[in-house]
Design a protein around this motif. Structure first.
Motif, PDB file in Angstrom:
ATOM      1  N   HIS A 185      -4.997   8.066  -9.243  1.00 17.24           N
ATOM      2  CA  HIS A 185      -5.841   7.975  -8.000  1.00 17.24           C
ATOM      3  C   HIS A 185      -6.838   9.248  -8.092  1.00 17.24           C
ATOM      4  O   HIS A 185      -6.430  10.292  -8.662  1.00 17.24           O
ATOM      5  CB  HIS A 185      -5.120   8.141  -6.862  1.00 17.24           C
ATOM      6  CG  HIS A 185      -5.025   6.841  -6.222  1.00 17.24           C
ATOM      7  ND1 HIS A 185      -6.102   5.859  -5.995  1.00 17.24           N
ATOM      8  CD2 HIS A 185      -3.912   6.169  -5.520  1.00 17.24           C
ATOM      9  CE1 HIS A 185      -5.455   5.001  -5.261  1.00 17.24           C
ATOM     10  NE2 HIS A 185      -4.112   4.992  -5.233  1.00 17.24           N
TER      11      HIS A 185
ATOM     12  N   GLU B 276      -9.028   0.203   3.003  1.00 17.22           N
ATOM     13  CA  GLU B 276      -8.579  -1.149   3.143  1.00 17.22           C
ATOM     14  C   GLU B 276      -7.128  -1.179   3.763  1.00 17.22           C
ATOM     15  O   GLU B 276      -7.082  -2.285   4.671  1.00 17.22           O
ATOM     16  CB  GLU B 276      -8.400  -1.629   1.687  1.00 17.22           C
ATOM     17  CG  GLU B 276      -9.443  -1.547   0.907  1.00 17.22           C
ATOM     18  CD  GLU B 276      -9.175  -1.849  -0.778  1.00 17.22           C
ATOM     19  OE1 GLU B 276      -8.013  -2.291  -1.131  1.00 17.22           O
ATOM     20  OE2 GLU B 276      -9.922  -1.709  -1.657  1.00 17.22           O
TER      21      GLU B 276
ATOM     22  N   THR C 121     -10.862   6.951  -4.845  1.00 18.37           N
ATOM     23  CA  THR C 121     -10.189   5.865  -4.961  1.00 18.37           C
ATOM     24  C   THR C 121      -9.096   5.562  -3.892  1.00 18.37           C
ATOM     25  O   THR C 121      -8.790   4.745  -3.299  1.00 18.37           O
ATOM     26  CB  THR C 121      -9.417   5.434  -6.356  1.00 18.37           C
ATOM     27  OG1 THR C 121      -8.641   6.577  -6.735  1.00 18.37           O
ATOM     28  CG2 THR C 121     -10.768   5.457  -7.425  1.00 18.37           C
TER      29      THR C 121
ATOM     30  N   ASN D  61      -2.641   4.430  -8.704  1.00 17.91           N
ATOM     31  CA  ASN D  61      -3.420   3.342  -8.256  1.00 17.91           C
ATOM     32  C   ASN D  61      -2.955   1.935  -8.729  1.00 17.91           C
ATOM     33  O   ASN D  61      -3.129   1.912  -9.903  1.00 17.91           O
ATOM     34  CB  ASN D  61      -4.906   3.549  -8.648  1.00 17.91           C
ATOM     35  CG  ASN D  61      -5.857   2.384  -7.843  1.00 17.91           C
ATOM     36  OD1 ASN D  61      -5.364   1.312  -7.599  1.00 17.91           O
ATOM     37  ND2 ASN D  61      -7.036   2.676  -7.725  1.00 17.91           N
ATOM     38  N   PRO D  62      -2.194   1.349  -7.827  1.00 20.02           N
ATOM     39  CA  PRO D  62      -1.834   0.107  -8.773  1.00 20.02           C
ATOM     40  C   PRO D  62      -2.784  -0.868  -8.852  1.00 20.02           C
ATOM     41  O   PRO D  62      -2.154  -1.882  -9.819  1.00 20.02           O
ATOM     42  CB  PRO D  62      -0.699  -0.466  -7.582  1.00 20.02           C
ATOM     43  CG  PRO D  62      -1.282   0.056  -6.249  1.00 20.02           C
ATOM     44  CD  PRO D  62      -1.866   1.097  -6.542  1.00 20.02           C
ATOM     45  N   THR D  63      -3.899  -0.867  -8.177  1.00 19.76           N
ATOM     46  CA  THR D  63      -4.917  -2.124  -8.547  1.00 19.76           C
ATOM     47  C   THR D  63      -5.552  -1.669 -10.056  1.00 19.76           C
ATOM     48  O   THR D  63      -6.109  -2.646 -10.559  1.00 19.76           O
ATOM     49  CB  THR D  63      -6.020  -1.938  -7.694  1.00 19.76           C
ATOM     50  OG1 THR D  63      -6.528  -0.659  -7.443  1.00 19.76           O
ATOM     51  CG2 THR D  63      -5.223  -2.387  -6.251  1.00 19.76           C
ATOM     52  N   THR D  64      -5.645  -0.408 -10.553  1.00 16.87           N
ATOM     53  CA  THR D  64      -6.094  -0.127 -11.743  1.00 16.87           C
ATOM     54  C   THR D  64      -5.391   0.508 -12.754  1.00 16.87           C
ATOM     55  O   THR D  64      -5.505   0.791 -13.952  1.00 16.87           O
ATOM     56  CB  THR D  64      -7.273   0.990 -11.254  1.00 16.87           C
ATOM     57  OG1 THR D  64      -6.605   2.158 -10.850  1.00 16.87           O
ATOM     58  CG2 THR D  64      -8.173   0.361 -10.687  1.00 16.87           C
TER      59      THR D  64
ATOM     60  N   ARG E  42      -8.875   2.922  -0.925  1.00 11.65           N
ATOM     61  CA  ARG E  42      -7.546   2.332  -0.926  1.00 11.65           C
ATOM     62  C   ARG E  42      -7.162   2.332   0.830  1.00 11.65           C
ATOM     63  O   ARG E  42      -6.507   1.348   1.529  1.00 11.65           O
ATOM     64  CB  ARG E  42      -6.448   2.618  -1.543  1.00 11.65           C
ATOM     65  CG  ARG E  42      -6.444   2.007  -2.998  1.00 11.65           C
ATOM     66  CD  ARG E  42      -5.926   0.805  -3.025  1.00 11.65           C
ATOM     67  NE  ARG E  42      -4.405   0.880  -3.387  1.00 11.65           N
ATOM     68  CZ  ARG E  42      -3.683  -0.330  -2.957  1.00 11.65           C
ATOM     69  NH1 ARG E  42      -4.255  -1.431  -3.057  1.00 11.65           N
ATOM     70  NH2 ARG E  42      -2.179  -0.120  -2.714  1.00 11.65           N
TER      71      ARG E  42
ATOM     72  N   TYR F 170       0.808  -1.063  -0.021  1.00 11.31           N
ATOM     73  CA  TYR F 170      -0.110   0.114   0.152  1.00 11.31           C
ATOM     74  C   TYR F 170       0.863   1.119  -0.025  1.00 11.31           C
ATOM     75  O   TYR F 170       0.377   2.489   0.808  1.00 11.31           O
ATOM     76  CB  TYR F 170      -0.848  -0.037   1.401  1.00 11.31           C
ATOM     77  CG  TYR F 170      -2.036  -0.763   1.289  1.00 11.31           C
ATOM     78  CD1 TYR F 170      -3.215  -0.675   0.696  1.00 11.31           C
ATOM     79  CD2 TYR F 170      -1.974  -2.318   1.751  1.00 11.31           C
ATOM     80  CE1 TYR F 170      -4.407  -1.419   0.610  1.00 11.31           C
ATOM     81  CE2 TYR F 170      -3.138  -3.249   1.605  1.00 11.31           C
ATOM     82  CZ  TYR F 170      -4.330  -2.794   1.000  1.00 11.31           C
ATOM     83  OH  TYR F 170      -5.253  -3.596   0.920  1.00 11.31           O
TER      84      TYR F 170
END
Length: 450
Positions: free
Chosen positions: A351, A362, A355, A344-347, A359, A262
């Motif tokens: 960011h 989480e 978003t 954003n590493p997930t998308t 994160r 993260y």
């Protein structure tokens, strides 16, 4: 245990009473004609007493019978339509006196239905009332359709206003905008907090959104109303959160984020904590903007006010910028324009405020569950970092003038944060002030320990 007072007895003409709330309910015959039930509130938005509620129920029952008879397709229906046309022709204008006006409003849907019957058209009662040229519903529609008005508020504010406008329409949609009074707005606010369970902050936000729309209506040419009913209500301000991050919490959380995938959350938290910027501004910032000795920007939320922020960029921020720069260089991708700082590493996209909030939540939950942060950290929010920065600047003996230049706050807002939310909570500061007071007393010859 006290008992609830018994409801009144001997009620008539569809008048029902539930926990002090009178309501007119249509009979089966009236319901078959599509006549709706109505809550019986007075012109100030309060529940009617028995006398006023009985008068309103009698009036609705009488008009419902007139219309129902006029809907019959026989000789009796013809006679009823003749009588109804005479009644409508003799109907006086809308009264100006509040109580009489409210009584008329409570049968306005049935009067519209009567006109529809005589004109042999579909009534569309609710829609006709809601879409009348000067209704609250029409005001809300006009406000959001006004491109100039929308340009004056941020996109995020537009989203919030649209959500809150649903509450305004539910309460006042069919009313003329110029018929809504300050006392009715206050009663609406009280119902949102006491009956609907909204927090004071959310209820204040709903009233604030309504205020923007009523102000828009007052500025039209010709104006829809003389003055906004929201002006000068003086609603009680929502209590502050009185929450700030400690240095130990920051250190532990940033380290956990870096070690557990993260790093983007650690980037956001660090920059927010040390600049006082909102997450939406950090999300809009580039690596280049955060690479100098200071970061000059106009906060997105307050662009209309033009308050510029100019925080200095300390080593904790430089380390996060260097981390992000190394990440970008390792990707070996060609980019057009400046490089986003929050990624954003997930998308694999930049960011946004939303978003990075997700994160952060989480990461916070996972860090607390893992035992690396105490359970109390679960109550901390990314938004708390802005006021935390003000507190740190104050503890560092930075003047209020310099604090507001650093964060882009209005001076009054920063002063309120310090006075109401944080300074009074800092035990270390209180102890230091106590020591100074004690030393002063000793110098004045008063032995406090005696």
């Amino acid at each position: 245990m006290s008992r609830k007072p018994a409801p009144p007895t001997g009620l008539r003409n569809g008048l029902k009473w539930r926990d002090g709330r009178p309501r007119w309910e249509p009979s089966p015959a009236n319901r078959a004609c599509g006549f709706a039930g109505v809550d019986l509130r007075d012109h100030a938005g309060a529940w009617m007493d028995r006398g006023a509620a009985t008068t309103a129920a009698d009036a609705r029952t009488l008009w419902a019978r007139f219309v129902r008879d006029a809907m019959r397709d026989d000789d009796q229906g013809g006679k009823a339509r003749t009588m109804l046309r005479t009644a409508l022709d003799r109907l006086p204008p809308m009264p100006s006196e509040p109580v009489a006006r409210r009584q008329r409003e409570l049968v306005s849907d049935l009067i519209e239905r009567a006109r529809a019957v005589l004109e042999d058209r579909e009534p569309g009662v609710a829609d006709a009332l809601m879409r009348s040229p000067r209704s609250v519903q029409a005001m809300v529609d006009g406000y959001f359709a006004d491109a100039a008005a929308m340009r004056r508020i941020a996109r995020g504010t537009q989203k919030v206003y649209r959500a809150m406008s649903k509450r305004l329409i539910a309460r006042f949609g069919a009313r003329r905008a110029d018929e809504v009074t300050p006392s009715q707005i206050r009663a609406w606010h009280d119902d949102m907090t006491q009956r609907d369970g909204l927090s004071p902050a959310s209820a204040n936000l709903a009233v604030g959104a309504a205020g923007a729309m009523f102000q828009w209506a007052a500025m039209q040419d010709p104006p829809w109303l003389i003055a906004s009913p929201v002006a000068r209500l003086r609603l009680a301000a929502a209590p502050g959160r009185r929450v700030f991050w400690t240095l130990n919490e920051e250190t532990a959380f940033v380290a956990w984020c870096d070690a557990n995938g993260y790093a983007d959350v650690a980037d956001a938290a660090t920059v927010c904590l040390w600049t006082g910027a909102r997450q939406i501004d950090v999300a809009a910032a580039s690596i280049e903007a955060l690479s100098g000795a200071a970061w000059r920007y106009v906060p997105i939320k307050t662009q209309r006010k033009g308050l510029e922020a100019l925080p200095g960029l300390l080593p904790p921020i430089a380390r996060r910028v260097d981390r992000r720069r190394a990440e970008v260089e390792a990707q070996s991708l060609s980019r057009v324009g400046e490089t986003p700082f929050l990624w954003n590493p997930t998308t694999a996209r930049r960011h946004t405020s939303e978003t990075i909030s997700r994160r952060f939540r989480e990461a916070r939950a996972a860090a607390v569950k893992a035992g690396d942060l105490p359970p109390a950290f679960a109550e901390k929010r990314l938004q708390d970092t802005r006021d935390t920065c003000i507190t740190r600047l104050f503890d560092a003996d930075v003047s209020l003038t310099r604090i507001t230049a650093w964060t882009g706050h209005a001076s009054s807002a920063a002063e309120n944060i310090l006075r109401e939310h944080y300074v009074s909570l800092r035990e270390a500061g209180a102890a230091e002030d106590a020591a100074k007071l004690s030393a002063w007393a000793e110098r004045e010859g008063l032995a406090l320990s005696a």
